[in-house]
Design an enzyme around this catalytic site. Structure first.
Site, short mmCIF file in Angstrom:
data_model
loop_
_atom_site.label_atom_id
_atom_site.label_comp_id
_atom_site.label_asym_id
_atom_site.label_seq_id
_atom_site.Cartn_x
_atom_site.Cartn_y
_atom_site.Cartn_z
CB SER A 13 -50.20 20.94 -10.89
OG SER A 13 -49.61 20.23 -9.92
CE1 TYR A 43 -49.93 24.72 -6.97
CE2 TYR A 43 -50.05 22.64 -6.98
CZ TYR A 43 -49.75 23.59 -7.60
OH TYR A 43 -48.67 23.78 -8.67
N1 LIG Z 1 -42.35 23.40 -9.32
C1 LIG Z 1 -43.16 22.31 -9.21
O1 LIG Z 1 -43.02 21.32 -8.55
C2 LIG Z 1 -44.32 22.47 -9.91
C3 LIG Z 1 -45.30 21.34 -10.14
C4 LIG Z 1 -46.24 21.56 -10.91
C5 LIG Z 1 -46.84 22.86 -11.40
N2 LIG Z 1 -46.08 23.81 -10.97
C6 LIG Z 1 -46.49 25.05 -11.71
O2 LIG Z 1 -45.58 25.71 -12.33
C7 LIG Z 1 -45.81 27.02 -12.48
C8 LIG Z 1 -44.67 27.78 -12.15
O3 LIG Z 1 -43.82 27.64 -11.12
P1 LIG Z 1 -42.50 27.30 -10.86
O4 LIG Z 1 -42.09 25.86 -10.11
O5 LIG Z 1 -41.57 27.91 -12.05
O6 LIG Z 1 -42.44 28.34 -9.46
P2 LIG Z 1 -41.94 29.94 -9.56
O7 LIG Z 1 -40.57 30.13 -10.14
O8 LIG Z 1 -41.89 30.17 -7.85
O9 LIG Z 1 -42.84 30.66 -10.07
C9 LIG Z 1 -44.05 31.03 -9.59
C10 LIG Z 1 -44.23 32.41 -10.35
O10 LIG Z 1 -45.55 32.99 -9.84
C11 LIG Z 1 -45.24 34.32 -9.71
N3 LIG Z 1 -46.29 34.99 -9.11
C12 LIG Z 1 -46.86 34.59 -7.67
N4 LIG Z 1 -47.76 35.18 -7.31
C13 LIG Z 1 -48.20 36.12 -8.24
C14 LIG Z 1 -48.84 37.48 -8.26
N5 LIG Z 1 -49.65 37.74 -7.35
N6 LIG Z 1 -48.89 38.22 -9.51
C15 LIG Z 1 -48.08 38.11 -10.33
N7 LIG Z 1 -47.08 36.72 -10.40
C16 LIG Z 1 -47.22 35.96 -9.35
C17 LIG Z 1 -44.10 34.55 -9.06
O11 LIG Z 1 -43.39 35.97 -9.20
P3 LIG Z 1 -43.46 37.07 -8.11
O12 LIG Z 1 -43.34 36.30 -6.76
O13 LIG Z 1 -42.54 37.81 -8.43
O14 LIG Z 1 -44.81 37.75 -8.20
C18 LIG Z 1 -43.22 33.49 -9.78
O15 LIG Z 1 -42.49 34.17 -11.17
C19 LIG Z 1 -46.92 27.35 -11.23
O16 LIG Z 1 -48.10 27.51 -11.89
C20 LIG Z 1 -46.94 26.19 -10.34
O17 LIG Z 1 -48.01 25.98 -9.80
C21 LIG Z 1 -44.84 23.73 -10.44
#
Ligand SMILES: NC(=O)c1ccc[n+]([C@@H]2O[C@H](COP(=O)([O-])OP(=O)(O)OC[C@H]3O[C@@H](n4cnc5c(N)ncnc54)[C@H](OP(=O)(O)O)[C@@H]3O)[C@@H](O)[C@H]2O)c1
Length: 281
Positions: A149, A162
């Site tokens: 990130s 985070y």
């Molecule tokens: N959206 C943003 O603004 C943003 C910005 C910068 C970086 N990111 C990064 O991008 C990545 C993906 O995020 P996203 O935006 O696509 O959000 P998202 O769809 O909410 O993805 C997060 C995923 O992590 C999984 N997860 C959480 N806890 C877990 C656990 N204990 N075991 C296994 N899986 C787990 C969730 O699935 P379950 O709940 O089903 O387990 C979900 O599929 C993350 O690393 C996030 O930090 C996002």
């Protein structure tokens, strides 16, 4: 879909964590890898969500299977790698994309929630990377892509744990690149700014205003960078690139950061209101 794109990942097995939400980055990356010929293994805790994403890939002619697992449990990580290997014969690409966040000032946070952020965003990728390395080597090489990130490039108040987890993930990845220099295993980092997914919407009220001062990317834009990074192993890609450059400059020059923050917060607050309206009416 299978004919539409170059088949750069034909015959390759790609494991993507955090792929249980159809609008998320993991699902978008899975669609892209499958569209380029990969067999994709999808993991997260939510079995129903994973199966829906896997089914939508199969509906488009791709190959995908769900492997539900809680990545907070190192034993479950080991079982996951064994299950993927048993199902598909090996592993060529690991995408550490799963992420957790609980926002707010540290003093008001539940200690278990803080620990979970570090466990899922930093410890789990390290454990999975460790487990993947011999398997990639057994295939003659491969790629590991870490989804970090811009909060891993500048300390973000209101999201301190985070931010620490993503700084740590970048540091781990860059150190590992040095360990693997000259080998056929590539480690790459993709660092997004704000992305229009449930990750922001889940706790919208608690997301710091300043996050919205930056242009918002789509999950598919980030997914495209993940696929490119698995292909060429470039050290780091940041999206939006200008936001990342400004963040790194502000991190290096605290006086500049303090001078910019009030304007960025104001701009972010109105962008956040527009985002809220668009998603929640
Ligand atoms: N959206 C943003 O603004 C943003 C910005 C910068 C970086 N990111 C990064 O991008 C990545 C993906 O995020 P996203 O935006 O696509 O959000 P998202 O769809 O909410 O993805 C997060 C995923 O992590 C999984 N997860 C959480 N806890 C877990 C656990 N204990 N075991 C296994 N899986 C787990 C969730 O699935 P379950 O709940 O089903 O387990 C979900 O599929 C993350 O690393 C996030 O930090 C996002």
């Amino acid at each position: 879909m299978a004919q539409r794109l170059a088949q750069r990942f034909s015959g390759k097995v790609v494991l993507i964590t955090g792929a249980s939400r159809p609008e998320g980055i993991g699902a978008a990356a899975a669609q892209r890898f499958a569209g380029e010929g990969a067999t994709v293994a999808l993991t997260a805790r939510g079995a129903a969500g994973l199966e829906a994403v896997a089914q939508s890939i199969r509906d488009r002619g791709g190959q995908a299977r769900a492997f539900p697992a809680d990545l907070g449990d190192p034993a479950a990580c080991e079982a996951l790698l064994r299950a993927v290997e048993a199902a598909f014969g090996g592993l060529d690409v690991l995408v550490n994309n799963a992420g957790a966040n609980t926002r707010g000032h540290v003093e008001h946070q539940d200690p278990a929630a803080l620990a979970n952020i570090i466990q899922i965003n930093l410890v789990a990728p390290i454990v999975l990377t460790r487990l993947a390395l011999p398997r990639l080597r057994a295939r003659g090489g491969g790629s590991i892509v870490q989804v970090a990130s811009i909060a891993g490039q500048i300390p973000l108040d209101g999201e301190a744990a985070y931010s620490a987890s993503k700084h740590g993930l970048r540091a781990f990845s860059f150190a590992l690149r040095e360990e693997l220099a000259g080998s056929s295993i590539h480690v790459a980092v993709v660092s997004p700014g704000p992305v229009d997914t449930g990750f922001l919407l889940d706790e919208l009220d608690d997301v710091p205003d300043i996050v919205f001062a930056n242009p918002m990317s789509t999950a598919d834009q980030v997914a495209a960078l993940i696929v490119e990074s698995a292909t060429d192993g470039r050290r780091e890609r940041t999206i939006p690139a200008r936001t990342g450059a400004l963040a790194r400059l502000a991190a290096a020059v605290p006086a500049l950061r303090r001078a910019l923050t009030p304007t960025m917060n104001r701009r972010g607050a109105s962008a956040k209101a527009a985002f809220r309206l668009r998603h929640r009416g």
